[in-house]
Design an enzyme around this catalytic site. Structure first.
Site, PDB file in Angstrom:
ATOM      1  N   LEU A  29      17.853 -23.081 -77.328  1.00 22.84           N
ATOM      2  CA  LEU A  29      18.999 -23.340 -78.200  1.00 22.84           C
ATOM      3  C   LEU A  29      20.274 -22.640 -77.722  1.00 22.84           C
ATOM      4  CD1 LEU A  29      17.238 -23.017 -81.668  1.00 22.84           C
ATOM      5  CD2 LEU A  29      17.470 -25.017 -80.172  1.00 22.84           C
ATOM      6  N   GLU A  31      24.825 -22.425 -78.877  1.00 27.90           N
ATOM      7  CA  GLU A  31      25.707 -22.421 -80.050  1.00 27.90           C
ATOM      8  C   GLU A  31      25.877 -23.807 -80.678  1.00 27.90           C
ATOM      9  OE1 GLU A  31      27.099 -20.292 -82.243  1.00 27.90           O
ATOM     10  OE2 GLU A  31      25.734 -18.978 -81.154  1.00 27.90           O
ATOM     11  N   HIS A  33      23.507 -26.059 -81.148  1.00 29.00           N
ATOM     12  CA  HIS A  33      22.411 -26.236 -82.115  1.00 29.00           C
ATOM     13  C   HIS A  33      22.653 -25.375 -83.348  1.00 29.00           C
ATOM     14  CE1 HIS A  33      20.226 -26.983 -78.167  1.00 29.00           C
ATOM     15  NE2 HIS A  33      19.953 -28.080 -78.840  1.00 29.00           N
ATOM     16  N   LYS A 150      27.543 -34.455 -78.590  1.00 26.38           N
ATOM     17  CA  LYS A 150      27.485 -34.444 -77.126  1.00 26.38           C
ATOM     18  C   LYS A 150      26.587 -35.586 -76.642  1.00 26.38           C
ATOM     19  CE  LYS A 150      25.229 -31.894 -74.128  1.00 26.38           C
ATOM     20  NZ  LYS A 150      24.731 -32.770 -73.100  1.00 26.38           N
TER      21      LYS A 150
END
Ligand code: PAF
Length: 283
Positions: A29, A31, A33, A150
């Site tokens: 993970l 930032e 997520h 994204k």
């Protein structure tokens, strides 16, 4: 925070709740997520994140085996972000037998761009997302699931799946989180060497430049020519671009006619060394 590995334990943890806020991930993970977890949390009565590297969405030559598995660090970050339940199934739990029933998303959306360069990718994504949704939301009146912009095409594929299967799930699309130099945060950025990391910002710069060129062109712009120029410019820097393209946000089709009032997104995918990066900008 509870970490569970089976569907039965997940359902046990969720019993008594009515509206999960769910963030599916493949772990490692960053930032991006964590921002999704924080955005989703106030929209549900329990916050759930899954960590599962989904073999079905990787082609045989892709990085399934080397994809970083970092459950301990991921769990710490999720707990700090306010996650209540982490669902980290082993492969045999989600796929106890070969997954011969699959979700086949519509070709017009799933076989272009990422789907063109990664055939079958959105079948793998849609199938696991449907399965995760049924693990988390079965028996619930509704809920919310968060995905990062994204993966822009993924958000559209999932939204359409939810709409067409009448799932009672609201899809939240979180903004892309970026490093200071503009590079979109991605679990795959960790594959970049120091030199490649310094170069990587040029993908978002190329998308921005293409978007500006398209918007500033008068009349009906020759988008194919602008896209080809943008790809050539990246290739001259040593990248291997798959596509840089201007599309309609609604369906990722090429825009027709003057662009003035059309909501657009510029999307790109390119390889830097052996790492394939994707990014997009809404313009
Ligand atoms: O975006 C991802 O990380 C994956 O495609 C997802 C949605 C977790 C499905 O495996």
């Amino acid at each position: 925070m509870h970490i569970v590995h089976t569907i039965a334990d997940l359902r046990q943890q969720l019993s008594g709740f009515r509206r999960p806020a769910f963030v599916p991930t493949m772990g490692n993970l960053h930032e991006g997520h964590i921002a999704l977890v924080k955005q989703a949390k106030p929209l549900g009565d329990v916050t759930v994140s899954s960590i599962f590297v989904n073999r079905l969405q990787f082609a045989p030559h892709e990085d399934f085996d080397s994809y970083p598995r970092t459950l301990g660090a991921d769990a710490e970050r999720l707990e700090a972000a306010g996650c209540d339940v982490v669902f980290a199934p082993r492969e045999k739990e989600l796929y106890p037998e070969p997954q011969s029933y699959k979700v086949h998303p519509a070709n017009d959306l799933a076989d272009i761009l990422e789907g063109h360069f990664r055939p079958g990718f959105f079948i793998g994504v849609s199938t696991v997302v449907m399965k995760l949704f049924s693990c988390v939301f079965a028996g619930m009146p509704g809920g919310v699931a968060a995905f990062g912009k994204k993966d822009y095409q993924q958000v559209l594929v999932v939204r359409r799946m939810v709409r067409q299967f009448a799932l009672p799930i609201d899809i939240l699309a979180g903004e892309t989180q970026r490093a200071a130099d503009g590079l979109a945060l991605s679990s795959r950025n960790g594959y970049l060497s120091a030199e490649e990391r310094a170069e990587a910002m040029h993908l978002s710069q190329a998308l921005r430049a293409l978007g500006e060129a398209a918007r500033n062109a008068s009349g009906v712009p020759d988008l194919s020519a602008l896209e080809a120029q943008a790809m050539q410019a990246l290739a001259r820097r040593g990248w291997k671009p798959d596509y840089l393209t201007v599309r309609r946000r609604a369906d990722l089709m090429p825009p027709q006619g003057p662009l003035a009032h059309e909501p657009l997104v510029v999307l790109g995918a390119a390889k830097l060394g052996s790492t394939r990066l994707i990014d997009n900008l809404e313009i």
